[in-house]
Design a protein around this motif. Structure first.
Motif, PDB file in Angstrom:
ATOM      1  N   THR A 136       0.855  -1.183   0.000  1.00  0.00           N
ATOM      2  CA  THR A 136       0.000   0.000   0.000  1.00  0.00           C
ATOM      3  C   THR A 136       0.892   1.233   0.000  1.00  0.00           C
ATOM      4  OG1 THR A 136      -1.647  -1.189   1.312  1.00  0.00           O
ATOM      5  CG2 THR A 136      -1.865   1.209   1.177  1.00  0.00           C
TER       6      THR A 136
ATOM      7  N   LYS B 149      -2.061  -1.364  -3.682  1.00  0.00           N
ATOM      8  CA  LYS B 149      -3.068  -0.322  -3.477  1.00  0.00           C
ATOM      9  C   LYS B 149      -2.389   1.045  -3.485  1.00  0.00           C
ATOM     10  CE  LYS B 149      -6.522  -3.219  -2.340  1.00  0.00           C
ATOM     11  NZ  LYS B 149      -7.804  -3.318  -3.070  1.00  0.00           N
TER      12      LYS B 149
ATOM     13  N   TRP C  98      -3.023   5.034  -2.286  1.00  0.00           N
ATOM     14  CA  TRP C  98      -3.804   6.004  -1.537  1.00  0.00           C
ATOM     15  C   TRP C  98      -3.325   7.396  -1.918  1.00  0.00           C
ATOM     16  CZ3 TRP C  98      -4.253   4.317   4.309  1.00  0.00           C
ATOM     17  CH2 TRP C  98      -4.835   3.035   4.377  1.00  0.00           C
TER      18      TRP C  98
ATOM     19  N   VAL D 184      -7.601   4.566  -3.096  1.00  0.00           N
ATOM     20  CA  VAL D 184      -8.331   5.366  -2.117  1.00  0.00           C
ATOM     21  C   VAL D 184      -7.884   6.798  -2.336  1.00  0.00           C
ATOM     22  CG1 VAL D 184      -8.537   5.939   0.325  1.00  0.00           C
ATOM     23  CG2 VAL D 184      -8.573   3.539  -0.398  1.00  0.00           C
TER      24      VAL D 184
ATOM     25  N   TYR E 188     -10.561   9.168   5.286  1.00  0.00           N
ATOM     26  CA  TYR E 188     -10.615   7.720   5.096  1.00  0.00           C
ATOM     27  C   TYR E 188      -9.879   7.043   6.242  1.00  0.00           C
ATOM     28  CZ  TYR E 188      -9.678   3.053   3.325  1.00  0.00           C
ATOM     29  OH  TYR E 188      -9.592   1.682   3.182  1.00  0.00           O
TER      30      TYR E 188
ATOM     31  N   SER F  25      -8.773   3.120   7.412  1.00  0.00           N
ATOM     32  CA  SER F  25      -8.668   1.751   6.905  1.00  0.00           C
ATOM     33  C   SER F  25      -9.590   0.831   7.691  1.00  0.00           C
ATOM     34  CB  SER F  25      -7.226   1.265   6.999  1.00  0.00           C
ATOM     35  OG  SER F  25      -6.798   1.239   8.360  1.00  0.00           O
TER      36      SER F  25
ATOM     37  N   ASP G 243      -9.131  -1.829   9.224  1.00  0.00           N
ATOM     38  CA  ASP G 243      -8.585  -2.303  10.498  1.00  0.00           C
ATOM     39  C   ASP G 243      -8.376  -1.177  11.505  1.00  0.00           C
ATOM     40  OD1 ASP G 243      -6.388  -0.966   9.502  1.00  0.00           O
ATOM     41  OD2 ASP G 243      -5.147  -2.758   9.229  1.00  0.00           O
ATOM     42  N   GLN G 244      -8.781   0.066  11.122  1.00  0.00           N
ATOM     43  CA  GLN G 244      -8.712   1.237  12.011  1.00  0.00           C
ATOM     44  C   GLN G 244      -7.280   1.655  12.357  1.00  0.00           C
ATOM     45  OE1 GLN G 244     -11.898   2.690  13.293  1.00  0.00           O
ATOM     46  NE2 GLN G 244     -12.462   1.448  11.545  1.00  0.00           N
ATOM     47  N   ARG G 245      -6.308   1.158  11.618  1.00  0.00           N
ATOM     48  CA  ARG G 245      -4.903   1.463  11.951  1.00  0.00           C
ATOM     49  C   ARG G 245      -4.380   2.700  11.227  1.00  0.00           C
ATOM     50  NH1 ARG G 245      -1.273  -3.582  10.888  1.00  0.00           N
ATOM     51  NH2 ARG G 245       0.288  -2.132  11.761  1.00  0.00           N
ATOM     52  N   TYR G 246      -5.014   3.089  10.119  1.00  0.00           N
ATOM     53  CA  TYR G 246      -4.464   4.158   9.281  1.00  0.00           C
ATOM     54  C   TYR G 246      -5.563   5.143   8.885  1.00  0.00           C
ATOM     55  CZ  TYR G 246      -0.867   0.588   8.913  1.00  0.00           C
ATOM     56  OH  TYR G 246       0.073  -0.363   9.219  1.00  0.00           O
TER      57      TYR G 246
END
Length: 266
Positions: free
Chosen positions: A3, A31, A33, A60, A109, A111, A113-116
């Motif tokens: 990513t 991916k 972003w 994204v 935005y 992610s 998994d709420q990490r980024y």
């Protein structure tokens, strides 16, 4: 699979393609972003929009101030500036389609998994993470469902602080300004939206990210602030705008390896 978070394109399509070669981008696995401001000032805004849109779920992108300004111009709330070099986009038979696609991009935005977290400019000092999510969701939904209501009240520098009792229009404007225009704040956390320079020259002002240094938040990526040249002193808040359109560089950050890659800009 990797990513890559990429700084402001601002119409620099050929530079983006060189950067993708530099990172050996694999469209079947990787991916991308984008930190917003896909368009304006560079010569290939149309190509930038076409390319990022063509990536579908492999990309994204959050909205930047130039992107929002262009949407507002499309709806008649402002005028396109000659220096933004947007005539090819205006003349494109895909114009309507591309504007509708832009309207459905988020301001923020996070992610799965709420990490980024990805945002163009930053997060207001008065907000919690939940505030940021709630307020940006409200603006995003309005831009998709009723764009003219939002765009008609979007411009302006007030209010410069978030508090209970703001009208809906004030709340929307403050949210847009925080996420797409903010760089500095005053010591009390109010927004200062005119200064664009480097923090070393602004001892009376505080970079927005300093207010988030000790707040809980995901690892955060932002663009918008070319004067930082990709440097933030807060370890988990990453600046990605390295001034591609101003003759510096376009930068990508690989989340998995924590490595940066840059190619020369215009």
């Amino acid at each position: 699979m990797a990513t890559y978070v990429i700084g402001d394109l601002q119409g620099c399509y050929d530079v983006l393609q060189r950067l993708l070669q530099r990172i050996s981008y694999d469209p079947t696995q990787d991916k991308l972003w984008f930190c917003g401001d896909l368009i304006a000032r560079g010569p290939q805004s149309l190509q930038c929009l076409q390319f990022v849109k063509s990536l579908g779920d492999n990309a994204v992108c959050v909205l930047g101030n130039h992107d929002l300004h262009f949407i507002a111009c499309y709806y008649g709330f402002n005028s396109v500036k000659a220096k933004d070099l947007l005539q090819p986009l205006l003349d494109s038979p895909q114009l309507d389609e591309l504007v509708q696609w832009l309207r459905h991009l988020p301001l923020l935005y996070i992610s799965p998994d709420q990490r980024y977290l990805l945002v163009h400019a930053g997060l207001a000092p008065q907000w919690s993470l939940n505030d940021a999510i709630t307020l940006t969701n409200e603006v995003q939904q309005l831009l998709r469902d009723d764009p003219q209501t939002l765009l008609g009240v979007m411009y302006g520098n007030q209010p410069d602080s978030f508090a209970a009792g703001l009208s809906a229009e004030q709340r929307w404007r403050f949210t847009v300004n925080s996420c797409t225009r903010m760089r500095f704040c005053r010591e009390d956390g109010t927004l200062e939206l005119k200064e664009k320079g480097h923090p070393r020259y602004q001892t009376a002002l505080v970079p927005w990210y300093e207010f988030w240094r000790n707040k809980p938040h995901p690892e955060l990526f932002f663009g918008h602030w070319a004067a930082l040249n990709g440097y933030s002193p807060v370890a988990d808040i990453h600046a990605l705008d390295t001034g591609c359109v101003w003759g510096n560089a376009l930068t990508a950050y690989c989340i998995e390896t924590q490595q940066r890659y840059s190619v020369a800009g215009l």
